[in-house]
Write an enzyme that holds these catalytic residues in place. Structure first.
Site, PDB file in Angstrom:
ATOM      1  N   SER A 139     -58.543  43.122  29.643  1.00 49.91           N
ATOM      2  CA  SER A 139     -58.222  42.188  28.589  1.00 49.91           C
ATOM      3  C   SER A 139     -59.650  41.627  28.043  1.00 49.91           C
ATOM      4  CB  SER A 139     -57.484  40.872  29.143  1.00 49.91           C
ATOM      5  OG  SER A 139     -57.583  40.011  28.018  1.00 49.91           O
ATOM      6  N   TYR A 152     -54.926  34.740  35.486  1.00 53.23           N
ATOM      7  CA  TYR A 152     -54.645  35.952  34.677  1.00 53.23           C
ATOM      8  C   TYR A 152     -56.202  36.607  34.301  1.00 53.23           C
ATOM      9  CZ  TYR A 152     -53.853  38.850  30.444  1.00 53.23           C
ATOM     10  OH  TYR A 152     -53.569  39.735  29.616  1.00 53.23           O
TER      11      TYR A 152
END
Ligand SMILES: NC(=O)c1ccc[n+]([C@@H]2O[C@H](COP(=O)([O-])OP(=O)(O)OC[C@H]3O[C@@H](n4cnc5c(N)ncnc54)[C@H](OP(=O)(O)O)[C@@H]3O)[C@@H](O)[C@H]2O)c1
Length: 251
Positions: A139, A152
């Site tokens: 990400s 995350y």
């Protein structure tokens, strides 16, 4: 990465980015195997595109992974590309008295160990294949975190580091190791609202850009990063880290 004529396994292929990539790569003449836990979605994908194979897989279940390995060996000996894309995201408020480690543990299981397990199960199958590639979805948040998604973001930073080591160790094999680092994209990763959030990039736009990068072979250091995320990628080097962190985490 060659983008046609491969046999490609996509984990987390039942929805969002994985499904978008699977369908786009199917359209480019690749044999596609999508996996995920939601059988109804696997059935829907196979009904719409009968040439795609849908296989149930929970990356946190050893039995499910063992079953997948057997099926891949038996039915897909030409497998040469793996996209380890399955992931989950949860906001966490670590300042709250009701915060527990449960969400962080689930994220570590799926986003970190899930990818490592897929690599362990599939690298022996693809390592010596022509035009082999192993991709994983990290990400843009790997580079500067959104503090409300602590585990995350950290899980994606893990992947960013781990993929560099994997790439180095694979240097004697014909395996390209690539890192997909999506920006905020319209999927249901954090819930239904994300799929229509105007601040997020439309899914098909992201998929088109990824395909263009793959086709053009323009992924320096194996990183598939959009132009708009370069400032975040190089924030520390360019001395913009604090400024970008503060903007991303403005109260
Ligand atoms: N959308 C974004 O803004 C964004 C940004 C950066 C990175 N990413 C990353 O992109 C990847 C795909 O996410 P998405 O945005 O496309 O969200 P999504 O639509 O929720 O996709 C997540 C996929 O992961 C699968 N999955 C989750 N847990 C699993 C498990 N235990 N075993 C097997 N499969 C599992 C889901 O399938 P089942 O539920 O059927 O198992 C689903 O196909 C994730 O790694 C995510 O972190 C997304």
């Amino acid at each position: 990465m060659k983008i046609t004529g491969n046999t490609i396994l996509v984990t987390g292929g039942t929805s969002g980015i994985g499904r978008g990539l699977a369908e786009a790569l199917h359209d480019r003449g690749n044999r596609i195997i999508v996996t995920g836990r939601r059988q109804a979605l696997l059935d829907e994908i196979m009904a719409a595109r009968p040439c795609i194979t849908g296989l149930p897989l929970d990356v946190n279940d050893a039995g499910s992974l063992a079953q997948l390995s057997i099926l891949l060996r038996e039915r897909f000996p030409a497998l040469n590309v793996v996209i380890a894309n399955a992931g989950i995201s949860r906001a966490e408020d670590m300042a709250s008295d009701s915060w527990t480690s449960a969400d962080a543990e689930a994220i570590v299981q799926t986003n970190i160990l899930g990818v490592v397990r897929i690599a362990a199960a599939t690298l022996p199958l693809i390592k010596d294949k022509p035009d082999a590639a192993f991709l994983a979805t990290s990400s843009a948040l790997a580079f500067v975190p959104r503090a409300d998604f602590p585990a995350y973001c950290a899980s994606k930073a893990f992947l960013h580091s781990w993929l560099q080591s994997l790439r180095h160790q694979m240097r004697r094999f014909p395996v390209e190791v690539l890192e997909l680092s999506p920006p905020y994209v319209q999927t249901e990763l954090t819930g239904a609202a994300q799929a229509s959030d105007a601040r997020a990039m439309p899914l098909q736009d992201y998929i088109s850009e990824v395909l263009q990068i793959l086709e053009g072979g323009i992924a320096p250091r194996g990183e598939l990063l959009l132009e708009r995320d370069l400032a975040r990628r190089w924030a520390e080097r360019d001395n913009h880290y604090d400024a970008i962190f503060n903007v991303m985490n403005a109260i």
